[in-house]
Structures are given as structure tokens and as C-alpha cells.
Scaffold this motif. Sequence first.
Motif, PDB file in Angstrom:
ATOM      1  N   GLY A 203       0.808  -1.205   0.000  1.00 47.44           N
ATOM      2  CA  GLY A 203       0.000   0.000   0.000  1.00 47.44           C
ATOM      3  C   GLY A 203       0.845   1.260   0.000  1.00 47.44           C
ATOM      4  N   TYR A 204       0.147   2.396   0.021  1.00 42.07           N
ATOM      5  CA  TYR A 204       0.806   3.713   0.065  1.00 42.07           C
ATOM      6  C   TYR A 204       0.148   4.518   1.176  1.00 42.07           C
ATOM      7  N   LEU A 205       0.889   4.803   2.222  1.00 40.12           N
ATOM      8  CA  LEU A 205       0.381   5.547   3.365  1.00 40.12           C
ATOM      9  C   LEU A 205       0.823   6.997   3.220  1.00 40.12           C
ATOM     10  N   GLU A 206       0.015   7.773   2.516  1.00 40.18           N
ATOM     11  CA  GLU A 206       0.405   9.133   2.142  1.00 40.18           C
ATOM     12  C   GLU A 206       0.479  10.066   3.347  1.00 40.18           C
ATOM     13  N   GLU A 207      -0.325   9.789   4.377  1.00 43.38           N
ATOM     14  CA  GLU A 207      -0.329  10.707   5.524  1.00 43.38           C
ATOM     15  C   GLU A 207       0.903  10.570   6.406  1.00 43.38           C
ATOM     16  N   ALA A 208       1.640   9.463   6.297  1.00 37.04           N
ATOM     17  CA  ALA A 208       2.889   9.295   7.053  1.00 37.04           C
ATOM     18  C   ALA A 208       4.019   9.897   6.220  1.00 37.04           C
ATOM     19  N   ARG A 209       4.624  10.968   6.710  1.00 37.82           N
ATOM     20  CA  ARG A 209       5.524  11.785   5.890  1.00 37.82           C
ATOM     21  C   ARG A 209       6.971  11.710   6.365  1.00 37.82           C
ATOM     22  N   PHE A 210       7.857  11.590   5.371  1.00 36.54           N
ATOM     23  CA  PHE A 210       9.290  11.651   5.597  1.00 36.54           C
ATOM     24  C   PHE A 210       9.867  12.797   4.780  1.00 36.54           C
ATOM     25  N   HIS A 211      10.800  13.524   5.351  1.00 40.62           N
ATOM     26  CA  HIS A 211      11.458  14.620   4.646  1.00 40.62           C
ATOM     27  C   HIS A 211      12.799  14.104   4.120  1.00 40.62           C
ATOM     28  N   HIS A 212      12.922  14.090   2.790  1.00 42.16           N
ATOM     29  CA  HIS A 212      14.071  13.476   2.109  1.00 42.16           C
ATOM     30  C   HIS A 212      14.966  14.566   1.534  1.00 42.16           C
ATOM     31  N   TYR A 213      16.244  14.512   1.879  1.00 44.20           N
ATOM     32  CA  TYR A 213      17.213  15.527   1.471  1.00 44.20           C
ATOM     33  C   TYR A 213      17.792  15.187   0.100  1.00 44.20           C
ATOM     34  N   TYR A 214      17.617  16.081  -0.867  1.00 52.40           N
ATOM     35  CA  TYR A 214      18.193  15.923  -2.202  1.00 52.40           C
ATOM     36  C   TYR A 214      19.498  16.705  -2.273  1.00 52.40           C
ATOM     37  N   VAL A 215      20.552  16.041  -2.709  1.00 50.42           N
ATOM     38  CA  VAL A 215      21.879  16.633  -2.620  1.00 50.42           C
ATOM     39  C   VAL A 215      22.120  17.683  -3.691  1.00 50.42           C
ATOM     40  N   GLY A 216      21.539  17.510  -4.883  1.00 50.00           N
ATOM     41  CA  GLY A 216      21.680  18.531  -5.920  1.00 50.00           C
ATOM     42  C   GLY A 216      23.088  18.664  -6.463  1.00 50.00           C
ATOM     43  N   GLU A 217      23.792  17.551  -6.641  1.00 55.61           N
ATOM     44  CA  GLU A 217      25.135  17.547  -7.227  1.00 55.61           C
ATOM     45  C   GLU A 217      25.154  16.572  -8.403  1.00 55.61           C
ATOM     46  N   VAL A 218      25.679  17.037  -9.524  1.00 55.27           N
ATOM     47  CA  VAL A 218      25.671  16.208 -10.737  1.00 55.27           C
ATOM     48  C   VAL A 218      26.477  14.926 -10.521  1.00 55.27           C
ATOM     49  N   GLY A 219      27.595  15.025  -9.815  1.00 55.06           N
ATOM     50  CA  GLY A 219      28.414  13.839  -9.570  1.00 55.06           C
ATOM     51  C   GLY A 219      27.677  12.777  -8.772  1.00 55.06           C
ATOM     52  N   GLU A 220      26.894  13.190  -7.787  1.00 54.43           N
ATOM     53  CA  GLU A 220      26.119  12.248  -6.984  1.00 54.43           C
ATOM     54  C   GLU A 220      25.015  11.602  -7.809  1.00 54.43           C
ATOM     55  N   LEU A 221      24.412  12.376  -8.703  1.00 52.84           N
ATOM     56  CA  LEU A 221      23.405  11.812  -9.605  1.00 52.84           C
ATOM     57  C   LEU A 221      24.015  10.715 -10.472  1.00 52.84           C
ATOM     58  N   LYS A 222      25.209  10.985 -10.982  1.00 57.26           N
ATOM     59  CA  LYS A 222      25.887   9.998 -11.821  1.00 57.26           C
ATOM     60  C   LYS A 222      26.175   8.729 -11.035  1.00 57.26           C
ATOM     61  N   LYS A 223      26.619   8.886  -9.782  1.00 54.68           N
ATOM     62  CA  LYS A 223      26.939   7.722  -8.959  1.00 54.68           C
ATOM     63  C   LYS A 223      25.692   6.907  -8.648  1.00 54.68           C
ATOM     64  N   PHE A 224      24.568   7.582  -8.381  1.00 57.60           N
ATOM     65  CA  PHE A 224      23.339   6.867  -8.056  1.00 57.60           C
ATOM     66  C   PHE A 224      22.814   6.090  -9.256  1.00 57.60           C
ATOM     67  N   THR A 225      22.787   6.726 -10.433  1.00 52.08           N
ATOM     68  CA  THR A 225      22.268   6.023 -11.611  1.00 52.08           C
ATOM     69  C   THR A 225      23.156   4.839 -11.974  1.00 52.08           C
ATOM     70  N   LEU A 226      24.478   4.992 -11.815  1.00 61.88           N
ATOM     71  CA  LEU A 226      25.377   3.878 -12.108  1.00 61.88           C
ATOM     72  C   LEU A 226      25.111   2.708 -11.162  1.00 61.88           C
ATOM     73  N   ASP A 227      24.871   3.016  -9.896  1.00 57.20           N
ATOM     74  CA  ASP A 227      24.557   1.963  -8.928  1.00 57.20           C
ATOM     75  C   ASP A 227      23.311   1.190  -9.354  1.00 57.20           C
ATOM     76  N   PHE A 228      22.272   1.899  -9.774  1.00 59.12           N
ATOM     77  CA  PHE A 228      21.028   1.255 -10.204  1.00 59.12           C
ATOM     78  C   PHE A 228      21.257   0.416 -11.451  1.00 59.12           C
ATOM     79  N   VAL A 229      21.957   0.990 -12.435  1.00 55.73           N
ATOM     80  CA  VAL A 229      22.170   0.301 -13.715  1.00 55.73           C
ATOM     81  C   VAL A 229      23.051  -0.930 -13.531  1.00 55.73           C
ATOM     82  N   GLN A 230      24.089  -0.832 -12.713  1.00 57.40           N
ATOM     83  CA  GLN A 230      24.939  -1.999 -12.470  1.00 57.40           C
ATOM     84  C   GLN A 230      24.124  -3.141 -11.874  1.00 57.40           C
TER      85      GLN A 230
END
Length: 503
Positions: A203-230
Amino acid sequence: MQDAPVRDGGESPLFSIIIPLEYHRGQWELSWLGWVSQTADKSLYEIILVVPPDFTARDELVVLAGNQARIEDAGFEHDIGLCAFGATKARGKYLFFTESHCRPEPDVIELCIRAIDAHPDWAGFSCQSVPICHNRLSVAEAAMYQADIEFGMKQHPWRKVLDQCFVTRSDVYWECGGLREELGHFAEWVLAAAYHARGHAIGYLEEARFHHYYVGEVGELKKFTLDFVQGEIRYLSEARNDPGSELLEIPVEWRERDQRDALLARNALNALMRDSLAGRGWKRPDEMLRSLRRWAMPALRGDLGVRTAARLTAIYARAVLTGLGYIGSSDAIGRWMKCYIASLIRLQRLDCIHHAHRQAGPVAGLMGKQIIAQIGFHAEESSAGHTFRWSEPQAAVRIKGTPGRNIVRIRSPALRAPLDTIGTYFYLDGKPVDPEAIVTGSDSYTLNLDMPPSGIATLAWACPVLRGVGDSRRLGLSIVSIDVGQETSEAEAGDCVAAFPKE
């Protein structure tokens, strides 16, 4: 499937909160404060802090946690591995996976308890992710990923495991195989597919909220996508048939990987050139030139051309995105963020496939379980009661048998002409197959072949081109299946098909 751990004695809490302390992005103290500020009774949950080997603030963590959490040292550095390890130490009926750069609101545990009572059909559920942004790139990053999260939670039929805030019954988690560290963040999709395939609702419990920090760095984006693709390419390389594996979408780069296999292309080109040198290919010079153009470049360059083009596209998109981070509008940054991620994922898939071990095992969707790679085939189709794939006039397959003598049976309905009149010539690892080793039947070729010590070889063939009515394709043989079996005494006597099970 992973085995569930053996629990220690004593009363178990309702929840085990599992917090991996990698990728905390400097937010782990705020995450901790969010958990110790919960309004629910503390006896209802335990907090397990899973620490990677290189965590630099361990002393501070020990002081901060006190007796309010268990600290578990793991030999993993990846969030998914830390979560999987933490699950083996958990005592709760429900596992609660989160990330150390996510801060829960104070009522999260209370809302989760209510959801469990209200939705007994849920084996698990994900909570709402609320973005924390601090620069222009993080705003665009959050918008892109939040749209994907919303789609998964509200529209997609099964992609509902979000490791930022995922709650699951412990028994179902272990039944479905758990999180696999070696798959990185692709493990979330594999686990979600396993739940769905086994009939477990998320299910999806929309009322239970988490605040997620986005780093906003191109290098970190590259590292995350590579992790997923690998993880994605590693999973596909395993060719597993676990429940849910059929739900995972096969990317086009994986489907077309053999079309860029230089060794296979060289074998097809070899078949073409030998056919031509024998005087058979020059009967139609125009078709000969078409075939030469078809095989020359992949034989010489393999996947170099497509990987180079993908790399240049990704470099250009990154350069534009970086520049827009300083002077561009929010809309432009958002558009180029998506362009960059799409181009990066394509490049990373191509690179991962290029470096992957090509002999990992059979490839689903080909003509038989002993075919581990192929080149020169059109899409599957049906006609005259047969389901088959047309080959091109030249084609090649990498086959897996046993060292020594093997029988290879190619089932090929005579859709264009009787097989013994077509003029098909076979080549094993570049060398012509002796005509005496080939038995041509009404709907099959049976080849008596000597395989190398590895048991793996490349079988190629060449035949005259067929042009169908109203069909622009260049056709060769219609292939239903290719089977590889060991030689039998009956085969030696001429009944080669006896090596295979009867239909």
C-alpha cells in the motif's frame, strides 16, 4: 532466497527501524532526532543503526544513541547491503527500512500502527516522501524523482517499494527473498516484483511523511544512476526465473546487446566471405554488397560506435545542465536534468553490458536454452502453424554444449523451399562444417559437431537471400529452435535426431 535469521528469546517489538548510516549527506543527526521524537510508546519499536566500515562519526553516534538504539557494525558500504544486514538483526514483526538522510515526522509510528489495523490485506506499505531542497539543481532533481515516486505509488501496478520509508511484515520480506546487496538500488524493484508475483499487496500511506534531502550535485546523480544500472545488468545477466522476474522491463540496450557483439559479427562476416570466395555469393552482387555493409562495421568496431555516441551525448547534456545551474531558468534546468539522466543511463547500460561476463548463462527469449548469444535475427512471428524467427542471409549463434562430439539440431520449417534445395552452408568457429556431418531433413538440419574444451562455440551460416512479397527484409532461414545434445550411437548410425527428446 535469503533465509530468515534465528531470533533471540525475549519479547519482540512491533517495529524494527533499520537505519543504514551510509549516504547520510550530513543529515544523520536530524534523522536520529526525528526517530527519538516519535509520539508512539517507545516499547513498540527498536532502532537499529547499521554502520559501514568507513563511518567517521562512530564515537559521536555512540554518545548520541545511548541506550535508545542498537548499533550494528556491518561489512558493507552500500545502503542496500546495510539494510539487508540490519534485517537479519531485527526482532520486530514489521521491518521499517529508511535512510539516514530522511527525517520522519513525529506521528509516523502512530500512523503506521493505524494503517496496519485498517489494512490487514497490506503485506507492506511505503510512506510519503517530502523533498528538502537547498539549491537549483536539487529542486530539479527532486521534481524528477518525485514524479517517478508518485507514479510508482499511485499508478504503477507493483513498483511500490521505496527504501526511504518502507514498512513490511518480516515473514513476507523473507519469503520474497529480501534485499540483495549486490543489486544496489535495483534491489527495490526486484523485491517489489517478488511481492506482486506472490500475491502480496503493498500500500501507500500518504499521511505518514518523511522529509528526504536531495543533494543537488551532478556527480552524486551519476553515482546513483550507475549503482542502479549496475544492479539491473547484473540481475539480467543471471537469467533468473524467480517469481516476479517476468515483470521487470527489459531495456532496449540489453535486448540488442548481441547485435553489437564483434565476435559474432565476425563469424557472420566470415560466413559471407567464404560463401563469396566459393563463388556462391557473387550471383547477386547487389545483395553481396548489402551483406558486406551489414557486417563489416559491427565486425570491426563491435559496440564502440554506439558507446562513443552515447558518451558524447551524455557529456554534452552534462555540460549544458552544469551551465544552466548558474544562469538557466528552472524550467530549462528541469528539462536538461531529464535529458542528462536519460543519456547517462543509456551510456551506463552500454558500458556495463560491454564489461559484463558474456558467458553468464542462457539468454531468455532465444531459440533454446543452449543458445547464449545470437546475431542476425528478425523478430519472432507466426505462420503456417509455426512460431519462429527469420534469420538474415548470414547469422551466427553462440552455443553451449559439452566438450567433444555434440549433435546440434536446427528446426527450420520449409517455408521458403525444401531445405535441401536452399543451399545453406554452416561454419563452426569460422571453419566450414563438413557436408558429411550434416543431415538435412524435411524441417530440420542436424549437425554432428566437435565442440572445443570449453564446450562453447560459434555456429554461423550463410544462404541465398529471400525477399518476401511486400516485405523489405532480407531473409534467410526460418528458425523455430536450436537444440544441442550429446552424440548417441543412434546418431552415429545416421538417426541423429535420436539425441533429442521426442515432441
